[in-house]
Design a protein around this motif. Sequence first.
Motif, PDB file in Angstrom:
ATOM      1  N   ASP A   1       0.824  -1.211   0.000  1.00 60.87           N
ATOM      2  CA  ASP A   1       0.000   0.000   0.000  1.00 60.87           C
ATOM      3  C   ASP A   1       0.859   1.264   0.000  1.00 60.87           C
ATOM      4  N   PHE A   2       1.988   1.231   0.711  1.00 60.70           N
ATOM      5  CA  PHE A   2       2.895   2.379   0.731  1.00 60.70           C
ATOM      6  C   PHE A   2       3.506   2.587  -0.649  1.00 60.70           C
ATOM      7  N   GLN A   3       3.984   1.512  -1.268  1.00 59.61           N
ATOM      8  CA  GLN A   3       4.581   1.619  -2.598  1.00 59.61           C
ATOM      9  C   GLN A   3       3.579   2.144  -3.614  1.00 59.61           C
ATOM     10  N   ALA A   4       2.354   1.632  -3.580  1.00 60.45           N
ATOM     11  CA  ALA A   4       1.327   2.077  -4.528  1.00 60.45           C
ATOM     12  C   ALA A   4       1.049   3.570  -4.370  1.00 60.45           C
ATOM     13  N   LYS A   5       0.914   4.012  -3.128  1.00 65.49           N
ATOM     14  CA  LYS A   5       0.636   5.433  -2.865  1.00 65.49           C
ATOM     15  C   LYS A   5       1.821   6.306  -3.285  1.00 65.49           C
ATOM     16  N   LEU A   6       3.035   5.880  -2.953  1.00 62.61           N
ATOM     17  CA  LEU A   6       4.238   6.622  -3.329  1.00 62.61           C
ATOM     18  C   LEU A   6       4.338   6.776  -4.846  1.00 62.61           C
ATOM     19  N   LEU A   7       4.178   5.686  -5.565  1.00 63.72           N
ATOM     20  CA  LEU A   7       4.283   5.736  -7.028  1.00 63.72           C
ATOM     21  C   LEU A   7       3.166   6.570  -7.640  1.00 63.72           C
ATOM     22  N   GLN A   8       1.958   6.449  -7.091  1.00 68.68           N
ATOM     23  CA  GLN A   8       0.830   7.239  -7.586  1.00 68.68           C
ATOM     24  C   GLN A   8       1.073   8.733  -7.388  1.00 68.68           C
ATOM     25  N   GLU A   9       1.502   9.115  -6.194  1.00 69.40           N
ATOM     26  CA  GLU A   9       1.718  10.534  -5.893  1.00 69.40           C
ATOM     27  C   GLU A   9       2.907  11.100  -6.666  1.00 69.40           C
ATOM     28  N   PHE A  10       3.977  10.319  -6.806  1.00 72.03           N
ATOM     29  CA  PHE A  10       5.131  10.806  -7.564  1.00 72.03           C
ATOM     30  C   PHE A  10       4.759  10.969  -9.033  1.00 72.03           C
ATOM     31  N   LYS A  11       4.022  10.002  -9.560  1.00 73.46           N
ATOM     32  CA  LYS A  11       3.591  10.091 -10.968  1.00 73.46           C
ATOM     33  C   LYS A  11       2.709  11.320 -11.191  1.00 73.46           C
ATOM     34  N   ALA A  12       1.838  11.615 -10.232  1.00 68.78           N
ATOM     35  CA  ALA A  12       0.949  12.775 -10.356  1.00 68.78           C
ATOM     36  C   ALA A  12       1.730  14.086 -10.387  1.00 68.78           C
ATOM     37  N   GLN A  13       2.898  14.105  -9.759  1.00 66.71           N
ATOM     38  CA  GLN A  13       3.700  15.332  -9.713  1.00 66.71           C
ATOM     39  C   GLN A  13       4.957  15.255 -10.575  1.00 66.71           C
ATOM     40  N   MET A  14       5.076  14.199 -11.344  1.00 65.64           N
ATOM     41  CA  MET A  14       6.309  14.004 -12.106  1.00 65.64           C
ATOM     42  C   MET A  14       6.580  15.150 -13.082  1.00 65.64           C
ATOM     43  N   HIS A  15       5.546  15.823 -13.531  1.00 62.89           N
ATOM     44  CA  HIS A  15       5.723  16.947 -14.458  1.00 62.89           C
ATOM     45  C   HIS A  15       6.582  18.061 -13.864  1.00 62.89           C
ATOM     46  N   SER A  16       6.682  18.096 -12.547  1.00 56.82           N
ATOM     47  CA  SER A  16       7.503  19.136 -11.911  1.00 56.82           C
ATOM     48  C   SER A  16       8.787  18.580 -11.291  1.00 56.82           C
ATOM     49  N   ALA A  17       9.067  17.308 -11.523  1.00 58.86           N
ATOM     50  CA  ALA A  17      10.275  16.695 -10.957  1.00 58.86           C
ATOM     51  C   ALA A  17      11.491  17.096 -11.779  1.00 58.86           C
ATOM     52  N   GLY A  18      12.526  17.561 -11.094  1.00 56.82           N
ATOM     53  CA  GLY A  18      13.781  17.912 -11.742  1.00 56.82           C
ATOM     54  C   GLY A  18      14.739  16.734 -11.758  1.00 56.82           C
ATOM     55  N   PRO A  19      15.920  16.948 -12.323  1.00 56.16           N
ATOM     56  CA  PRO A  19      16.904  15.866 -12.436  1.00 56.16           C
ATOM     57  C   PRO A  19      17.255  15.186 -11.115  1.00 56.16           C
TER      58      PRO A  19
END
Length: 190
Positions: free
Chosen positions: A54-72
Amino acid sequence: LLAAAARLPLVRVSRPWCVAAMTRAHHAMHLLSPDAMATLTWALARLGVKFRADFQAKLLQEFKAQMHSAGPRALAVMAHGLAGAGARPDGLWVGVYLDRVQRELPRFSGRDLAMCLLGLVQLRHAVPPQLMAAALLRLTSTLPQCSSHEASLAVWALGKLGHTFGSGGSSSSSSQPTLAAGSNSAISSG
């Protein structure tokens, strides 16, 4: 706090403390920036924590939702952290991740590039040849600022990912590195 704890000797960080920190992070994940999520992932992996499903799923979901603003740096630390925690994102997530890496590649430092490529090797997902060729070109442009460790790690990771070096094979000559005039960097084979 968790990142600081990850730098301590592992005997000084208790498992219950890690579980409590992970639980708090799980409930506040939607409030975290991509940088904070990546640092959290790296720190938990460094502490030897294996993610609950459940932690991994939430982490990946939230990171994917904000990936457009993720830098290098966030992209690199996230791949490295996921691999270290034994996480295995699905192909769809990795596809979105690789698209973002491709867009951010001109901004990657040698350190971030090496960390990202190492994480991709450990995640065991296919990387498009065009991205590997572009990563090699980016590495070449950052050689004067790279340490020999960063450069050799990035080249090793590209090889493990299946990049073909040299004039033979299907790789284009434009993906071959050339050292900039006056570059102090050298890559040794071995």
